[in-house]
Design an enzyme around this catalytic site. Structure first.
Site, PDB file in Angstrom:
ATOM      1  N   SER A  70      -7.141   8.888 -12.662  1.00 57.51           N
ATOM      2  CA  SER A  70      -8.502   8.312 -11.995  1.00 57.51           C
ATOM      3  C   SER A  70      -9.370   8.020 -13.177  1.00 57.51           C
ATOM      4  CB  SER A  70      -9.078   9.738 -11.407  1.00 57.51           C
ATOM      5  OG  SER A  70      -9.319  10.869 -12.289  1.00 57.51           O
ATOM      6  N   ILE A  72     -11.560   6.485 -16.346  1.00 60.22           N
ATOM      7  CA  ILE A  72     -11.366   5.722 -17.196  1.00 60.22           C
ATOM      8  C   ILE A  72      -9.744   5.574 -17.482  1.00 60.22           C
ATOM      9  CG2 ILE A  72     -11.789   5.348 -19.705  1.00 60.22           C
ATOM     10  CD1 ILE A  72     -14.374   6.805 -19.317  1.00 60.22           C
ATOM     11  N   SER A 197     -16.745  10.594 -26.686  1.00 61.33           N
ATOM     12  CA  SER A 197     -18.182  10.646 -25.715  1.00 61.33           C
ATOM     13  C   SER A 197     -19.376  10.550 -26.717  1.00 61.33           C
ATOM     14  CB  SER A 197     -18.228  11.636 -24.828  1.00 61.33           C
ATOM     15  OG  SER A 197     -19.413  11.666 -24.333  1.00 61.33           O
ATOM     16  N   TYR A 222     -18.138  20.672 -24.453  1.00 60.12           N
ATOM     17  CA  TYR A 222     -17.741  19.330 -24.161  1.00 60.12           C
ATOM     18  C   TYR A 222     -18.045  18.530 -25.241  1.00 60.12           C
ATOM     19  CZ  TYR A 222     -16.669  14.842 -22.214  1.00 60.12           C
ATOM     20  OH  TYR A 222     -16.175  13.452 -22.025  1.00 60.12           O
ATOM     21  N   LYS A 226     -15.924  16.598 -28.254  1.00 58.74           N
ATOM     22  CA  LYS A 226     -15.827  15.295 -28.802  1.00 58.74           C
ATOM     23  C   LYS A 226     -16.008  14.790 -30.049  1.00 58.74           C
ATOM     24  CE  LYS A 226     -14.466  14.099 -24.783  1.00 58.74           C
ATOM     25  NZ  LYS A 226     -13.233  13.525 -24.449  1.00 58.74           N
ATOM     26  N   THR A 257     -17.253   8.243 -12.954  1.00 59.02           N
ATOM     27  CA  THR A 257     -16.132   8.689 -12.495  1.00 59.02           C
ATOM     28  C   THR A 257     -16.181   9.959 -11.873  1.00 59.02           C
ATOM     29  OG1 THR A 257     -16.127  10.005 -14.673  1.00 59.02           O
ATOM     30  CG2 THR A 257     -15.330   7.689 -14.861  1.00 59.02           C
TER      31      THR A 257
END
Length: 633
Positions: A70, A72, A197, A222, A226, A257
């Site tokens: 799913s 990207i 990201s 997160y 990244k 997304t």
């Protein structure tokens, strides 16, 4: 004023510092993302895409895409398959992976799309996949590390790792390292692309990779992961630079997304994926909501609302002018900002100034008038210093810059005909030719030398000539050898000075006088630097150009026009300046930089003239006052 005092009482300086840093990073990330990561940013950047790059076919290339069922990852797998590549979709869930595989095969018509089941959060599972895939003994041309996770609650895997860290960092690292032998088989066409990201901009690198310390924040973890991915990419590129494998990290933009909708519902709603926002932008975080008002070069102005403070207040990130001469512009700007709103106002940033002398670190103390101007500005703006000092990361950033500079090298260079040269020997040849021609003699001509020497005033009389032509004695030879000095002959500077004086005597060049009664000055010579003063006319500059040509032809020296510049008086029009500068082929500047530590233009102000000298003397005395002198005796 009361609100600022109230904030200081409610929370500690440490808490305020952490809150300011978080607010600043959220605001900066939101501003940069709003300009670059939305659809409008993609459309703008796509103007620089090369059509031939967008039509590349990938037949015979083997590509691995993690997290491909799913978002990207799915779009990446579909794009690679449509270009003819053999794609291996690495998915955690078998059912969703099979559904995605069927859709991609149907859309692209490609049968070279395969499904591999692997849970990236499990190191043992990644090792099992790597062993299975390695048995195929096929080269891997592209590895796309796309699988990612943003889990808002802290959970650990069966192997004891924090879930976000296990997927985003540990799984990505393990997959890349285990695929290296297959990537080497595809070199030099092999590349590893890690989908990072822009969220990394909001946090620094942290030692606590698994967020085991303070209250857990999934969004922050997160973002930390990244940033680690980007650091890993740089490390891989350096470690394996001899393996001909390309390592890249990238940010795909703010995309709609399933992962974003699930993990960041507020961000998904406020980002306007379905429409482009207009007017002040809104950036939503877990604890802070920011409305951006303006962002000129030297400040960012915004309205802020947080869970801890429901009333909206104003935050301004300010960056003071680096040059002392423009510091007053910054204080005037701050005064103007203070009159924009009546909301409670918090202003932070890098003011490039101190309020007390002891805050200044370094060899030179701050001038008292600079500190005074800053104090007056804060008083006019009704701002109170909260005592917070920013992080001193200067040495860290300098170290990183120096580290990166060591890895930089010239990859390509253009020769005199404009052709690109990429080989090491070719680049060396072009550089040697360029600097060889720059410092090479122009082969002085005898006729020109005689013409130039004719401008020198004769200083040997007939009596002196008779004395000089007598036979030498041994005592005279010994005395002459002891008195000889390398500069006891008419050198190039004297020749150039003679050419200028000859032009002056003929009226072709007129010097500049500092007053009516003062003699005119046409040139000054300092070591290898020359200052020439003349009228801004075509006749004068044409004669000067002729003098320069004659000097070059006679001496074999070259005038470095790239390091030469012209300064005109204020009453010369810009069009005339460009026309006259074209005669000599040098650049036009507003004024020269300091020479020998002193300004080249000081005007009529005696105070300004001696301020620089006084400051240097004061600094010298201050340095002497800190040194102990030995006692006499």
């Amino acid at each position: 004023m009361q609100t600022s005092f109230h904030i200081q009482i409610r929370i500690s300086i440490t808490s305020l510092a952490m809150f300011l840093v978080k607010t600043w990073r959220t605001l900066a990330f939101g501003l940069y993302g709003y300009k670059n990561f939305m659809k409008s940013g993609f459309v703008e950047h796509s103007k620089n895409f090369r059509p031939e790059d967008m039509q590349v076919q990938l037949e015979g290339k083997n590509c691995i895409v993690t997290g491909a069922n799913s978002g990207i990852g799915y779009a990446t797998a579909e794009g690679l398959a449509s270009r003819g590549a053999t794609v291996y979709m690495v998915c955690r869930n078998k059912e969703r992976g099979e559904a995605a595989l069927s859709e991609i095969q149907s859309i692209t018509g490609s049968k070279s799309v395969h499904l591999e089941i692997c849970d990236i959060s499990s190191i043992s599972d990644v090792k099992s996949f790597a062993a299975r895939f390695s048995s195929k003994d096929v080269p891997v041309h592209v590895l796309v590390n796309n699988a990612g996770l943003l889990e808002n609650d802290r959970r650990t895997t069966s192997e004891g790792y924090e879930m976000n860290f296990a997927v985003n960092v540990l799984g990505t690292y393990t997959m890349t390292e285990l695929m290296l032998p297959l990537l080497e088989k595809a070199a030099p066409d092999a590349r590893v692309i890690t989908v990072s990201s822009g969220g990394m901009y909001s946090v620094p690198l942290m030692e606590d990779l698994q967020f085991s310390g303070n209250k857990f924040d999934g969004v922050e973890q997160y973002s930390r992961n990244k940033r680690v991915q980007v650091a890993l990419t740089e490390k891989w590129a350096d470690m394996y630079k001899d393996k001909d494998i390309g390592f890249y990290s990238m940010h795909p933009g703010w995309a709609e997304t399933p992962g974003v909708d699930k993990s960041l519902p507020n961000f998904s709603k406020s980002s306007g994926f379905q429409r482009e926002r207009r007017g002040p932008s809104a950036v939503m975080g877990k604890d802070v909501e920011v409305w951006l008002q303006s962002f000129p070069p030297h400040h960012i102005d915004a309205t802020v609302q947080s869970d801890d403070c429901p009333d909206r207040w104003r935050f301004t990130g300010f960056y003071g002018f680096l040059k002392v001469a423009r510091r007053k512009e910054g204080w005037d700007l701050l005064r103007k900002l203070s009159r924009v709103s009546v909301q409670s106002w918090l202003c932070a940033g890098d003011f490039n100034e101190v309020l007390e002398q002891h805050e200044k670190q370094g060899s030179h103390p701050r001038a008292h008038w600079q500190i005074r101007d800053f104090h007056e500005c804060l008083q006019d703006c009704v701002l109170q210093d909260l005592g917070f000092q920013g992080y001193r990361n200067t040495s860290y950033f300098h170290a990183k810059v120096n580290e990166r500079r060591l890895h930089k090298e010239i990859k390509c260079i253009k020769d005199e005909s404009g052709l690109e040269v990429v080989s090491r020997d070719g680049i060396q040849r072009v550089i040697l030719q360029y600097f060889g021609s720059m410092f090479k003699s122009t082969h002085p001509m005898t006729e020109t030398i005689e013409d130039v020497l004719g401008c020198l005033e004769g200083r040997v009389t007939s009596a002196m000539k008779d004395e000089l032509t007598k036979p030498f004695t041994s005592e005279e030879v010994e005395q002459a050898l002891q008195q000889m000095h390398p500069l006891k002959f008419p050198g190039p500077d004297e020749v150039f000075s003679g050419l200028i004086r000859q032009a002056e005597s003929e009226g072709a060049i007129q010097g500049v006088a500092i007053s009516r009664s003062a003699p005119p000055i046409s040139h000054l010579l300092f070591a290898d630097d020359t200052f020439i003063f003349c009228q801004a006319t075509q006749e004068a500059l044409s004669r000067l150009q002729l003098i320069l040509h004659s000097f070059e032809a006679a001496s074999g020296l070259k005038i470095n026009k790239q390091k030469s510049a012209m300064v005109f008086s204020r009453n010369v029009a810009d069009s005339v300046r460009l026309e006259l500068a074209g005669i000599l082929g040098v650049a036009v500047v507003a004024k020269h930089d300091k020479y020998l530590g002193l300004p080249t233009v000081i005007g009529h102000s005696k105070k300004e003239m001696f301020d620089g000298i006084k400051e240097r003397i004061r600094q010298k005395l201050h340095s002497l006052s800190t040194k102990k002198l030995s006692q006499a005796g």
